[in-house]
Design a protein around this motif. Structure first.
Motif, PDB file in Angstrom:
ATOM      1  N   VAL A  39      61.104  28.113  17.936  1.00 58.70           N
ATOM      2  CA  VAL A  39      60.608  26.806  17.965  1.00 58.70           C
ATOM      3  C   VAL A  39      61.115  26.009  19.186  1.00 58.70           C
ATOM      4  CG1 VAL A  39      60.821  24.551  16.699  1.00 58.70           C
ATOM      5  CG2 VAL A  39      60.773  26.566  15.259  1.00 58.70           C
ATOM      6  N   ASP A  55      68.488  28.432  13.753  1.00 53.56           N
ATOM      7  CA  ASP A  55      67.928  27.538  12.773  1.00 53.56           C
ATOM      8  C   ASP A  55      69.139  27.350  11.772  1.00 53.56           C
ATOM      9  OD1 ASP A  55      67.059  29.862  11.350  1.00 53.56           O
ATOM     10  OD2 ASP A  55      66.072  28.543   9.997  1.00 53.56           O
ATOM     11  N   GLY A  66      68.073  23.628  11.175  1.00 56.21           N
ATOM     12  CA  GLY A  66      66.701  23.739  11.235  1.00 56.21           C
ATOM     13  C   GLY A  66      65.993  22.850   9.935  1.00 56.21           C
ATOM     14  N   ALA A  70      63.115  20.085  10.971  1.00 53.93           N
ATOM     15  CA  ALA A  70      61.957  20.156   9.870  1.00 53.93           C
ATOM     16  C   ALA A  70      61.778  18.697   9.080  1.00 53.93           C
ATOM     17  CB  ALA A  70      61.991  21.478   8.968  1.00 53.93           C
ATOM     18  N   GLU A  76      57.152  22.592  12.331  1.00 52.24           N
ATOM     19  CA  GLU A  76      57.701  23.423  11.147  1.00 52.24           C
ATOM     20  C   GLU A  76      58.746  24.205  11.728  1.00 52.24           C
ATOM     21  OE1 GLU A  76      54.556  25.758   9.422  1.00 52.24           O
ATOM     22  OE2 GLU A  76      53.383  24.151   8.890  1.00 52.24           O
ATOM     23  N   VAL A  77      59.703  24.907  10.993  1.00 49.73           N
ATOM     24  CA  VAL A  77      60.778  25.471  11.345  1.00 49.73           C
ATOM     25  C   VAL A  77      60.803  26.823  10.093  1.00 49.73           C
ATOM     26  CG1 VAL A  77      63.307  25.758  12.004  1.00 49.73           C
ATOM     27  CG2 VAL A  77      62.151  23.643  12.345  1.00 49.73           C
ATOM     28  N   SER A  81      64.499  31.131  12.344  1.00 49.09           N
ATOM     29  CA  SER A  81      64.075  30.838  13.680  1.00 49.09           C
ATOM     30  C   SER A  81      64.914  30.605  14.760  1.00 49.09           C
ATOM     31  CB  SER A  81      63.054  29.506  13.661  1.00 49.09           C
ATOM     32  OG  SER A  81      62.023  29.561  12.703  1.00 49.09           O
ATOM     33  N   LEU A  83      65.777  28.017  17.688  1.00 47.53           N
ATOM     34  CA  LEU A  83      65.542  26.848  18.326  1.00 47.53           C
ATOM     35  C   LEU A  83      65.596  26.983  19.855  1.00 47.53           C
ATOM     36  CD1 LEU A  83      67.179  24.794  15.669  1.00 47.53           C
ATOM     37  CD2 LEU A  83      64.657  25.478  15.586  1.00 47.53           C
TER      38      LEU A  83
END
Length: 251
Positions: A39, A55, A66, A70, A76-77, A81, A83
């Protein structure tokens, strides 16, 4: 302090989804090297050029970053994920290929330090693991496929080595500083670096830069969670340890 600071940046509206061609190019290059859910965000303040965070990082007890992103931002996460948070100035004006490659090196270097902080390697082998991972990505950056996407391998190597310098030397190198082992072209492949690492760890026996396959960490199968990627990295890098120890004993 950094964690609470990140929470405040999000709540204050300083962090937003990264948009524009520069952000798209950086995200594309990073995903070509790290097949992980990514992301990409931009921060108006509070971020030193490029920062990579998982996240699940808790900014308050039981409150992952995260989830905050979100909830507060139109993005969207997915669970698992990474970041990628960049200072807004990174994308203004649109960065050159060389600048993007340097920032990509920083991002990969920070990701590798995150790997170490997970404790997936024995403490006594962490220097070897970090060196092997760094060499694998450094060699990957020299590949034709990535260069067709705009990769400038020498600049990537500078960014990556600069992050590792902070871990191996305990000092942070400024972007305008000149000289020093970690700022030399080809640092990761130099005999001087291996010699320096042996002064830190006399049992250091990682394979040389040229012996680390460029595709060592180029896992097929598409995008996966950071946790799944970590497990593949653990197994693959650990597999280089026994061979390197045998070379040390035989040599």
């Amino acid at each position: 302090m950094f964690r609470s600071g990140m929470l405040e940046l999000v709540w204050e509206g300083a962090v937003q989804p990264a948009e524009g061609r520069g952000a798209a190019r950086l995200r594309r290059l990073l995903k070509a090297m790290l097949p992980v859910r990514i992301v990409c965000l931009s921060a108006a303040t509070g971020i030193d050029r490029v920062t990579v965070l998982p996240d699940e990082l808790e900014v308050m007890p039981a409150l992952p970053l995260g989830d905050v992103i979100a909830e507060e931002l139109p993005v969207e996460v997915p669970y698992g994920s990474l970041l990628l948070i960049c200072d807004a100035d990174v994308f203004q004006p649109e960065p050159t290929d060389a600048e993007l490659s340097y920032d990509l090196g920083i991002a990969v270097g920070q990701t590798l330090l995150t790997v170490l902080r997970r404790g997936i390697f024995p403490l006594e082998r962490e220097n070897e693991a970090l060196y092997v991972m760094a060499c694998a990505f450094d060699r990957m950056a020299q590949g034709t496929a990535l260069q067709h996407l705009g990769m400038v391998s020498g600049e990537f190597s500078k960014g990556l080595a600069g992050v590792l310098a902070g871990y191996w030397s305990g000092s942070r190198l400024g972007g305008t500083e000149r000289g020093g082992l970690f700022l030399r072209p080809g640092c990761l492949g130099s005999p001087e670096l291996r010699s320096y690492l042996r002064t830190l760890d006399p049992t250091f026996a990682a394979p040389a830069h040229g012996r680390v396959p460029a595709g060592l960490l180029a896992f097929p199968g598409g995008t996966r969670s950071f946790q799944d990627w970590l497990e593949r990295v653990r197994v693959t890098v650990t597999g280089t340890f026994s061979a390197s120890r045998r070379r040390l004993i035989d040599g």
